[in-house]
Write an enzyme that holds these catalytic residues in place. Structure first.
Site, PDB file in Angstrom:
ATOM      1  N   LYS A  11     107.146  86.940  34.398  1.00  0.00           N
ATOM      2  CA  LYS A  11     107.316  85.528  34.023  1.00  0.00           C
ATOM      3  C   LYS A  11     108.548  84.944  34.737  1.00  0.00           C
ATOM      4  CE  LYS A  11     105.160  86.000  29.474  1.00  0.00           C
ATOM      5  NZ  LYS A  11     105.346  85.813  28.013  1.00  0.00           N
ATOM      6  N   TYR A  52      96.847  80.650  27.949  1.00  0.00           N
ATOM      7  CA  TYR A  52      97.373  80.693  26.577  1.00  0.00           C
ATOM      8  C   TYR A  52      96.552  79.801  25.636  1.00  0.00           C
ATOM      9  CZ  TYR A  52     101.404  83.362  28.216  1.00  0.00           C
ATOM     10  OH  TYR A  52     102.229  84.352  28.732  1.00  0.00           O
ATOM     11  N   ASN A 120     110.308  86.361  27.429  1.00  0.00           N
ATOM     12  CA  ASN A 120     110.255  87.818  27.233  1.00  0.00           C
ATOM     13  C   ASN A 120     109.822  88.550  28.505  1.00  0.00           C
ATOM     14  OD1 ASN A 120     107.593  87.087  27.194  1.00  0.00           O
ATOM     15  ND2 ASN A 120     107.154  87.875  25.156  1.00  0.00           N
ATOM     16  N   HIS A 123     104.193  89.450  31.053  1.00  0.00           N
ATOM     17  CA  HIS A 123     102.908  89.401  30.350  1.00  0.00           C
ATOM     18  C   HIS A 123     102.095  90.632  30.714  1.00  0.00           C
ATOM     19  CE1 HIS A 123      98.906  88.105  29.066  1.00  0.00           C
ATOM     20  NE2 HIS A 123      98.490  88.589  30.233  1.00  0.00           N
ATOM     21  N   GLU A 134      91.553  88.000  33.002  1.00  0.00           N
ATOM     22  CA  GLU A 134      92.833  87.517  33.534  1.00  0.00           C
ATOM     23  C   GLU A 134      92.964  87.820  35.028  1.00  0.00           C
ATOM     24  OE1 GLU A 134      95.708  89.146  30.760  1.00  0.00           O
ATOM     25  OE2 GLU A 134      95.047  87.764  29.198  1.00  0.00           O
TER      26      GLU A 134
HETATM   27  N1  UDP Z   1     105.508  83.355  22.187  1.00  0.00           N
HETATM   28  C1  UDP Z   1     106.547  82.568  21.690  1.00  0.00           C
HETATM   29  N2  UDP Z   1     106.803  82.574  20.335  1.00  0.00           N
HETATM   30  C2  UDP Z   1     106.038  83.288  19.471  1.00  0.00           C
HETATM   31  C3  UDP Z   1     104.975  84.069  19.970  1.00  0.00           C
HETATM   32  C4  UDP Z   1     104.733  84.075  21.344  1.00  0.00           C
HETATM   33  O1  UDP Z   1     107.247  81.892  22.438  1.00  0.00           O
HETATM   34  O2  UDP Z   1     106.301  83.257  18.249  1.00  0.00           O
HETATM   35  C5  UDP Z   1     105.252  83.381  23.638  1.00  0.00           C
HETATM   36  C6  UDP Z   1     105.778  84.655  24.302  1.00  0.00           C
HETATM   37  O3  UDP Z   1     106.221  84.338  25.620  1.00  0.00           O
HETATM   38  C7  UDP Z   1     104.540  85.509  24.358  1.00  0.00           C
HETATM   39  C8  UDP Z   1     103.473  84.460  24.685  1.00  0.00           C
HETATM   40  O4  UDP Z   1     103.853  83.345  23.870  1.00  0.00           O
HETATM   41  O5  UDP Z   1     104.627  86.522  25.351  1.00  0.00           O
HETATM   42  C9  UDP Z   1     102.050  84.871  24.358  1.00  0.00           C
HETATM   43  O6  UDP Z   1     101.983  85.276  23.020  1.00  0.00           O
HETATM   44  P1  UDP Z   1     101.092  86.510  22.573  1.00  0.00           P
HETATM   45  O7  UDP Z   1     100.989  86.461  21.089  1.00  0.00           O
HETATM   46  O8  UDP Z   1      99.830  86.553  23.365  1.00  0.00           O
HETATM   47  O9  UDP Z   1     102.046  87.756  22.931  1.00  0.00           O
HETATM   48  P2  UDP Z   1     101.984  88.814  24.130  1.00  0.00           P
HETATM   49  O10 UDP Z   1     100.550  89.184  24.337  1.00  0.00           O
HETATM   50  O11 UDP Z   1     102.598  88.158  25.347  1.00  0.00           O
HETATM   51  O12 UDP Z   1     102.814  89.976  23.658  1.00  0.00           O
HETATM   52 MG    MG Z   2      98.897  87.987  24.581  1.00  0.00          MG
END
Ligand code: UDP
Ligand code: MG
Length: 164
Positions: A11, A52, A120, A123, A134
C-alpha cells in the site's frame, strides 16, 4: 497442501517506507515465490471502490479510499504451498495495534501505523477465490490454474530481483 497463488499489494505507506525488498525477503524466506510484480502505480478511484466494495458502507471507507489514492502501490503475485493463509499469517491482523499485540513480528506490526486504520502497509487476499479475482483485477489476466503461473518465465528473475 497444494501450491496456489495469492494477490499481494504494497500500500502507499509501504511504498513510501521503501519496504519492497524487506517484504519480498519475508516471503522468500518462508518458501513462497514472488512470481509477478507490477511497477509502482497510482490506482484509479474506480478500482479502489471495486477492490473494497465490501467496505463501501463503513464509516472508515472515505479515509481508506483517499489513503489508497495518496501514492503509488505495488501489485504482486505470490505463489507457493498454502500461499493464501501463509501470506495472511505473515502480514498479521488488519488492525496494527492488534498485530503488535498478537503477532509482533508480522509485517503490519513492524511497519504499520497504529494510529491510522487504513495505514497497515500491505494487502493480501483472504481466500483462493478472491486471489484469482484480485489477480485478474490488478494484472488483467486470468490465472485459473497455478500451472500457468509455474510456467511463467518470470519466476526466477523476479525472485532474484528482490535484493535479499
Ligand atoms: N480498514 C480500516 N479500518 C478498519 C478496518 C479496515 O481502515 O476498521 C482498512 C485497512 O486498511 C484494511 C482495509 O480497510 O486493510 C480492508 O479491510 P479488510 O477488513 O478487508 O482487512 P484486510 O483483509 O486488509 O486485513
Ligand atoms: Mg480484506
Amino acid at each position: 497442501m497444494a501450491k496456489e497463488v495469492t494477490y499481494v499489494m504494497i500500500k502507499p505507506d509501504g511504498v513510501k517506507q521503501k519496504l519492497f525488498s524487506k517484504i519480498c525477503k519475508v516471503f522468500l524466506e518462508n518458501d513462497l515465490d514472488v512470481i509477478e510484480i507490477q511497477n509502482e502505480i497510482v490506482l484509479k478511484k474506480d478500482i479502489v471502490r471495486e477492490h473494497y466494495s465490501h467496505l463501501l458502507n463503513e464509516s472508515f471507507y472515505p479515509d481508506l479510499e483517499s489513503f489508497m489514492l495518496s501514492g503509488p502501490v505495488i501489485p504482486m503475485i505470490v505463489y507457493g504451498e498454502d500461499a493464501v493463509s501463509k501470506v495472511r499469517a505473515l502480514i498479521g491482523p488488519t488492525n496494527v495495534k492488534k498485530a503488535r499485540e498478537e503477532s509482533p513480528n508480522s509485517i503490519r506490526a513492524l511497519y504499520g501505523n497504529p494510529d491510522f486504520g487504513p495505514a497497515n502497509v500491505i494487502h493480501a487476499s483472504d481466500s483462493r477465490e478472491n486471489a484469482l479475482i484480485e489477480i485478474k483485477r490488478f494484472f488483467n489476466k486470468e490465472l485459473q490454474r497455478s500451472k500457468e503461473v509455474l510456467t511463467s518465465s518470470s519466476i526466477i528473475p523476479l525472485s532474484l530481483n528482490c535484493a535479499i
